[in-house]
Design a protein around this motif. Structure first.
Motif, PDB file in Angstrom:
ATOM      1  N   THR A 254       0.824  -1.213   0.000  1.00  0.00           N
ATOM      2  CA  THR A 254       0.000   0.000   0.000  1.00  0.00           C
ATOM      3  C   THR A 254       0.859   1.265   0.000  1.00  0.00           C
ATOM      4  OG1 THR A 254      -0.095   0.004   2.436  1.00  0.00           O
ATOM      5  CG2 THR A 254      -1.839  -1.184   1.256  1.00  0.00           C
ATOM      6  N   LEU A 255       2.125   1.144  -0.359  1.00  0.00           N
ATOM      7  CA  LEU A 255       3.030   2.288  -0.262  1.00  0.00           C
ATOM      8  C   LEU A 255       2.559   3.481  -1.082  1.00  0.00           C
ATOM      9  CD1 LEU A 255       5.623   3.556   0.778  1.00  0.00           C
ATOM     10  CD2 LEU A 255       6.876   2.411  -1.076  1.00  0.00           C
ATOM     11  N   ILE A 256       2.073   3.238  -2.292  1.00  0.00           N
ATOM     12  CA  ILE A 256       1.653   4.360  -3.138  1.00  0.00           C
ATOM     13  C   ILE A 256       0.475   5.092  -2.509  1.00  0.00           C
ATOM     14  CG2 ILE A 256       0.044   3.010  -4.557  1.00  0.00           C
ATOM     15  CD1 ILE A 256       2.379   5.855  -5.733  1.00  0.00           C
ATOM     16  N   TYR A 257      -0.379   4.365  -1.786  1.00  0.00           N
ATOM     17  CA  TYR A 257      -1.516   5.009  -1.124  1.00  0.00           C
ATOM     18  C   TYR A 257      -1.053   5.775   0.119  1.00  0.00           C
ATOM     19  CZ  TYR A 257      -3.918   1.892  -4.279  1.00  0.00           C
ATOM     20  OH  TYR A 257      -4.334   1.244  -5.413  1.00  0.00           O
ATOM     21  N   ASP A 258      -0.010   5.272   0.779  1.00  0.00           N
ATOM     22  CA  ASP A 258       0.578   6.027   1.887  1.00  0.00           C
ATOM     23  C   ASP A 258       1.139   7.353   1.389  1.00  0.00           C
ATOM     24  OD1 ASP A 258      -0.047   3.914   3.529  1.00  0.00           O
ATOM     25  OD2 ASP A 258       1.985   3.088   3.587  1.00  0.00           O
ATOM     26  N   VAL A 259       1.752   7.320   0.212  1.00  0.00           N
ATOM     27  CA  VAL A 259       2.310   8.538  -0.375  1.00  0.00           C
ATOM     28  C   VAL A 259       1.188   9.528  -0.692  1.00  0.00           C
ATOM     29  CG1 VAL A 259       3.540   9.474  -2.369  1.00  0.00           C
ATOM     30  CG2 VAL A 259       4.328   7.355  -1.315  1.00  0.00           C
ATOM     31  N   LEU A 260       0.110   9.044  -1.278  1.00  0.00           N
ATOM     32  CA  LEU A 260      -1.037   9.906  -1.566  1.00  0.00           C
ATOM     33  C   LEU A 260      -1.632  10.464  -0.283  1.00  0.00           C
ATOM     34  CD1 LEU A 260      -2.881   7.931  -4.394  1.00  0.00           C
ATOM     35  CD2 LEU A 260      -1.903  10.219  -4.583  1.00  0.00           C
ATOM     36  N   LEU A 261      -1.685   9.633   0.757  1.00  0.00           N
ATOM     37  CA  LEU A 261      -2.208  10.077   2.048  1.00  0.00           C
ATOM     38  C   LEU A 261      -1.382  11.235   2.591  1.00  0.00           C
ATOM     39  CD1 LEU A 261      -4.073   9.772   4.487  1.00  0.00           C
ATOM     40  CD2 LEU A 261      -2.553   7.967   5.338  1.00  0.00           C
ATOM     41  N   VAL A 262      -0.066  11.120   2.500  1.00  0.00           N
ATOM     42  CA  VAL A 262       0.816  12.187   2.969  1.00  0.00           C
ATOM     43  C   VAL A 262       0.526  13.485   2.222  1.00  0.00           C
ATOM     44  CG1 VAL A 262       3.198  13.005   2.930  1.00  0.00           C
ATOM     45  CG2 VAL A 262       2.695  10.709   3.777  1.00  0.00           C
ATOM     46  N   VAL A 263       0.418  13.392   0.905  1.00  0.00           N
ATOM     47  CA  VAL A 263       0.247  14.591   0.081  1.00  0.00           C
ATOM     48  C   VAL A 263      -1.085  15.274   0.354  1.00  0.00           C
ATOM     49  CG1 VAL A 263      -0.023  15.409  -2.296  1.00  0.00           C
ATOM     50  CG2 VAL A 263       1.797  13.797  -1.736  1.00  0.00           C
ATOM     51  N   VAL A 264      -2.164  14.499   0.350  1.00  0.00           N
ATOM     52  CA  VAL A 264      -3.493  15.082   0.533  1.00  0.00           C
ATOM     53  C   VAL A 264      -3.694  15.551   1.965  1.00  0.00           C
ATOM     54  CG1 VAL A 264      -5.981  14.654   0.373  1.00  0.00           C
ATOM     55  CG2 VAL A 264      -4.444  13.675  -1.325  1.00  0.00           C
ATOM     56  N   LEU A 265      -3.271  14.740   2.911  1.00  0.00           N
ATOM     57  CA  LEU A 265      -3.421  15.115   4.317  1.00  0.00           C
ATOM     58  C   LEU A 265      -2.591  16.353   4.642  1.00  0.00           C
ATOM     59  CD1 LEU A 265      -4.881  14.029   6.849  1.00  0.00           C
ATOM     60  CD2 LEU A 265      -2.794  12.813   7.433  1.00  0.00           C
ATOM     61  N   GLY A 266      -1.437  16.479   4.003  1.00  0.00           N
ATOM     62  CA  GLY A 266      -0.599  17.639   4.242  1.00  0.00           C
ATOM     63  C   GLY A 266      -1.185  18.932   3.705  1.00  0.00           C
ATOM     64  N   GLY A 267      -2.105  18.830   2.736  1.00  0.00           N
ATOM     65  CA  GLY A 267      -2.791  20.028   2.268  1.00  0.00           C
ATOM     66  C   GLY A 267      -2.540  20.420   0.827  1.00  0.00           C
ATOM     67  N   ILE A 268      -1.901  19.555   0.026  1.00  0.00           N
ATOM     68  CA  ILE A 268      -1.743  19.865  -1.391  1.00  0.00           C
ATOM     69  C   ILE A 268      -3.032  19.474  -2.116  1.00  0.00           C
ATOM     70  CG2 ILE A 268      -0.469  19.374  -3.504  1.00  0.00           C
ATOM     71  CD1 ILE A 268       2.003  18.917  -1.903  1.00  0.00           C
ATOM     72  N   SER A 269      -3.670  20.451  -2.727  1.00  0.00           N
ATOM     73  CA  SER A 269      -4.965  20.209  -3.348  1.00  0.00           C
ATOM     74  C   SER A 269      -4.826  19.432  -4.647  1.00  0.00           C
ATOM     75  CB  SER A 269      -5.669  21.541  -3.628  1.00  0.00           C
ATOM     76  OG  SER A 269      -6.847  21.330  -4.385  1.00  0.00           O
ATOM     77  N   LEU A 270      -5.714  18.467  -4.850  1.00  0.00           N
ATOM     78  CA  LEU A 270      -5.715  17.697  -6.087  1.00  0.00           C
ATOM     79  C   LEU A 270      -6.187  18.521  -7.276  1.00  0.00           C
ATOM     80  CD1 LEU A 270      -7.114  14.249  -4.881  1.00  0.00           C
ATOM     81  CD2 LEU A 270      -4.754  14.834  -5.428  1.00  0.00           C
ATOM     82  N   SER A 271      -6.779  19.684  -7.022  1.00  0.00           N
ATOM     83  CA  SER A 271      -7.198  20.540  -8.131  1.00  0.00           C
ATOM     84  C   SER A 271      -6.057  21.381  -8.678  1.00  0.00           C
ATOM     85  CB  SER A 271      -8.363  21.442  -7.710  1.00  0.00           C
ATOM     86  OG  SER A 271      -8.104  22.099  -6.497  1.00  0.00           O
TER      87      SER A 271
END
Length: 335
Positions: A254-271
């Motif tokens: 699940t490493l790639i999902y952990d990476v996504l979790l870090v990015v989104v949780l940290g506040g970088i918007s997907l938009s």
């Protein structure tokens, strides 16, 4: 001034919502650290803190690469695939008579080509990033499994610099953490103070306006994915120094999902067009502490994945509310 530029300006002034989000996430990370320190006997030991820092450095470097792409309104699901296959290829070359340094450079070239192909699919063929990177990840990993016919490849012994960056200590700090800090600093400076970095923010903020303004949008996208792939490759080399080899089955984790979790949780918007390396650092600290605490508490692998998935889902929903996808975003089909 674009909305992305306004966001960064207000962020420096301390008045944007992003600062508040970072503050909340930081507060939660500190609270978790304190609670785990008081409740878990093994959490605040030197060995566990060093292990936490080393693990966070790998996750953080990957998240820096992912954040780099997400700022430009993309997503890169190939990172773990190119990381494990690129490093495995370099190790395999070292068993075929190549010096390890030469093998590392050739592996970097392979990874850059993978990023180039991904970028062309997205920028030129206009395949949505989530589909292009998902398919490319399967191709890269499948090709690697066919070529190597082995799950684990071990690095040659006696490579002192490799062992040092993976397990060394400098002034009481793991060298891997120092490498993570250097990568984060370089990417932050690149995004904030170079013309190409401004192009990334502009393209992420409003792709149509960026194109009509004459920005080299396709080149920007292609370079983003090449740089992301090389950052992932660097994380793989660091991981190899830590465990003396690379396990290609890491792709199935699940490493790639952990990476996504870090990015989104940290506040970088997907938009797109918002956030930066600072957000990645905040998210990395929180997710690293959370994973480490759950591991000490003997949460099962399935339970850990469930908790992280719920947090990721909540973070995605929160991002959708505070950063609604406008008409331009919806039309672009970016993710």
């Amino acid at each position: 001034m674009s909305s992305a530029q306004q966001d960064r300006t207000s962020g420096r002034a301390g008045g944007s919502f992003k600062i508040t989000q970072e503050g909340v996430v930081t507060t939660i990370a500190v609270a978790l650290f304190v609670v785990f320190s008081l409740v878990l006997d093994k959490f605040l030991t030197q060995g566990n803190i060093l292990a936490l820092l080393k693990n966070v450095s790998i996750l953080g470097i990957l998240a820096v690469g992912m954040g780099f792409v997400v700022v430009g309104r993309g997503i890169d699901l190939t990172m773990v695939a190119v990381m494990v296959v690129g490093v495995a290829f370099a190790i395999w070359l070292s068993t075929q008579g190549f010096a390890f340094g030469e093998a590392i450079l050739i592996g970097a070239a392979l990874v850059a080509i993978c990023g180039l192909i991904t970028g062309i699919l997205i920028a030129v063929a206009e395949v949505p990033p989530i589909f292009a990177t998902l398919a490319m990840a399967s191709v890269v990993y499948g090709g690697g499994r066919v070529a190597f016919n082995s799950d684990v490849l071990y690095a040659p012994s006696g490579i002192d610099w490799l062992t040092y960056i993976g397990s060394g200590i400098l002034f009481g700090v793991p060298v891997s953490v120092i490498v993570f800090a250097l990568v984060a600093a370089l990417v932050a400076l690149f995004l904030q103070f170079t013309r190409f970095g401004r192009f990334i923010y502009a393209s992420g903020d409003n792709p149509a306006t960026a194109r009509t303004s004459g920005l080299p949008s396709r080149t920007v996208v292609i370079m983003q994915y090449m740089i992301s792939a090389l950052i992932a490759y660097g994380a793989g080399i660091l991981l190899t120094g830590l465990v003396s080899g690379i396990n290609t089955r890491l792709y199935n984790s699940t490493l790639i999902y952990d990476v996504l979790l870090v990015v989104v949780l940290g506040g970088i918007s997907l938009s797109g067009g918002q956030g930066g390396v600072r957000n990645v650092l905040v998210g990395t600290i929180l997710v690293g502490i959370l994973i480490n605490g759950m591991t000490i508490m003997n949460f099962s692998y399935t339970s850990q994945n469930l908790i992280k998935s719920v947090i990721l889902l909540a973070a995605l929903a929160f991002d959708a509310v505070i950063n609604p996808r406008d008409e331009q975003t919806s039309q672009s089909g970016d993710i």
